[in-house]
Write a protein that holds these residues in place. Structure first.
Motif, PDB file in Angstrom:
ATOM      1  N   UNK A   6     -13.347 -17.490  60.607  1.00  0.00           N
ATOM      2  CA  UNK A   6     -12.344 -17.034  61.308  1.00  0.00           C
ATOM      3  C   UNK A   6     -11.112 -18.144  61.011  1.00  0.00           C
ATOM      4  N   UNK A   7     -11.534 -19.403  60.975  1.00  0.00           N
ATOM      5  CA  UNK A   7     -10.512 -20.289  60.869  1.00  0.00           C
ATOM      6  C   UNK A   7      -9.782 -20.291  59.455  1.00  0.00           C
ATOM      7  N   UNK A   8     -10.470 -19.999  58.416  1.00  0.00           N
ATOM      8  CA  UNK A   8      -9.888 -19.767  57.092  1.00  0.00           C
ATOM      9  C   UNK A   8      -9.207 -18.548  56.932  1.00  0.00           C
ATOM     10  N   UNK A  16      -1.932 -20.164  53.632  1.00  0.00           N
ATOM     11  CA  UNK A  16      -2.113 -21.578  53.279  1.00  0.00           C
ATOM     12  C   UNK A  16      -3.050 -21.318  51.961  1.00  0.00           C
ATOM     13  N   UNK A  17      -2.902 -22.095  51.000  1.00  0.00           N
ATOM     14  CA  UNK A  17      -3.609 -21.968  49.652  1.00  0.00           C
ATOM     15  C   UNK A  17      -5.045 -22.592  49.756  1.00  0.00           C
ATOM     16  N   UNK A  56      -6.031  -8.052  49.293  1.00  0.00           N
ATOM     17  CA  UNK A  56      -6.843  -8.464  50.639  1.00  0.00           C
ATOM     18  C   UNK A  56      -5.950  -9.730  50.974  1.00  0.00           C
ATOM     19  N   UNK A  57      -5.422 -10.478  50.264  1.00  0.00           N
ATOM     20  CA  UNK A  57      -4.488 -11.570  50.902  1.00  0.00           C
ATOM     21  C   UNK A  57      -3.373 -11.188  51.753  1.00  0.00           C
ATOM     22  N   UNK A  58      -2.640 -10.033  50.817  1.00  0.00           N
ATOM     23  CA  UNK A  58      -1.462  -9.452  51.383  1.00  0.00           C
ATOM     24  C   UNK A  58      -1.799  -8.898  52.633  1.00  0.00           C
ATOM     25  N   UNK A  59      -3.121  -8.191  52.824  1.00  0.00           N
ATOM     26  CA  UNK A  59      -3.451  -7.437  54.244  1.00  0.00           C
ATOM     27  C   UNK A  59      -4.204  -8.251  54.958  1.00  0.00           C
ATOM     28  N   UNK A  60      -4.440  -9.493  54.819  1.00  0.00           N
ATOM     29  CA  UNK A  60      -5.175 -10.435  55.591  1.00  0.00           C
ATOM     30  C   UNK A  60      -4.740 -10.060  57.126  1.00  0.00           C
ATOM     31  N   UNK A  61      -3.461 -10.174  57.779  1.00  0.00           N
ATOM     32  CA  UNK A  61      -3.091 -10.055  58.915  1.00  0.00           C
ATOM     33  C   UNK A  61      -3.504  -8.803  59.348  1.00  0.00           C
ATOM     34  N   UNK A  62      -3.901  -7.753  59.035  1.00  0.00           N
ATOM     35  CA  UNK A  62      -4.618  -6.729  59.424  1.00  0.00           C
ATOM     36  C   UNK A  62      -6.015  -6.642  59.876  1.00  0.00           C
ATOM     37  N   UNK A  63      -6.632  -7.712  59.512  1.00  0.00           N
ATOM     38  CA  UNK A  63      -8.258  -7.866  59.730  1.00  0.00           C
ATOM     39  C   UNK A  63      -8.038  -8.091  61.305  1.00  0.00           C
ATOM     40  N   UNK A  64      -8.878  -7.577  62.234  1.00  0.00           N
ATOM     41  CA  UNK A  64      -9.044  -7.482  63.463  1.00  0.00           C
ATOM     42  C   UNK A  64      -9.868  -8.511  64.074  1.00  0.00           C
ATOM     43  N   UNK A  65     -10.762  -9.275  63.057  1.00  0.00           N
ATOM     44  CA  UNK A  65     -11.556 -10.287  63.735  1.00  0.00           C
ATOM     45  C   UNK A  65     -12.612  -9.535  64.585  1.00  0.00           C
ATOM     46  N   UNK A  66     -12.960  -8.171  63.911  1.00  0.00           N
ATOM     47  CA  UNK A  66     -13.901  -7.351  64.567  1.00  0.00           C
ATOM     48  C   UNK A  66     -14.803  -7.038  63.680  1.00  0.00           C
TER      49      UNK A  66
END
Length: 183
Positions: A6-8, A16-17, A56-66
């Motif tokens: 989750x941190x990464x 963050x690279x 995936x990196x472009x859409x990472x903000x769409x991941x809901x941590x669920x």
């Protein structure tokens, strides 16, 4: 282990690279293996692999941590693989012709002959695109025909027919290989 991932993921959302490199290194082997299973050759697999990771990196903000992050990533990769194969679909359309003899027991496993995994992967890669796609979704992604049909915009009967033709094609190749070894 959930906490560090989750941190990464959050680091990736911040572009963050280091976070991106960690996620890439952690999931690349599984996701590249997925691409190899679906594409006919390594060059095509590498292209889709790179394109899907960018998405995936472009859409990472769409991941809901669920749910499973790996499952979320796989879905992006599968969608990219399907999109890529659909572009080729015009060349080899899904067969909608159904024959009674095409249908075998869906739960019947492909004969488990003792052949190297690399050889089986090679046989899968040489299946026609539509057969390989349905075969992989059914066996490796554990999707049902209804899901496959919806995802690929084909009928359930077409999904079943293509799966059975893929299995038949693979069985013939395996039997030919086994006969040439005189096992």
């Amino acid at each position: 282990m959930k906490e560090p991932i989750d941190h990464y993921i959050r680091k990736c959302i911040e572009n963050d690279r280091g976070g991106q490199q960690y996620i890439y290194q952690l999931f690349a082997p599984v996701l590249y293996g997925l691409c190899i299973k679906y594409m006919k050759n390594e060059a095509d697999a590498q292209d889709v692999f790179q394109e899907a990771f960018v998405i995936a990196f472009q859409k990472m903000s769409q991941y809901r941590f669920e749910g499973s992050f790996e499952g979320w990533l796989k879905r992006i990769f599968i969608n990219k693989l399907i999109e890529t194969l659909n572009k080729r679909k015009r060349e080899t359309p899904f067969l909608d012709v159904l024959y009674q003899e095409d249908f075998v027991d869906e739960d019947q496993e492909i004969d488990s002959f003792s052949i190297p995994q690399e050889k089986l992967l090679e046989f899968i890669q040489h299946l026609p695109d539509q057969y390989r796609l349905v075969f992989n979704l059914y066996f490796f992604e554990k999707m049902k025909h209804k899901e496959i049909a919806s995802l690929l915009n084909i009928s359930e009967g077409t999904s079943k027919s293509n799966l059975n033709r893929a299995k038949s094609n693979l069985q013939k190749k395996i039997l030919t290989l086994m006969a040439s070894k005189d096992v």
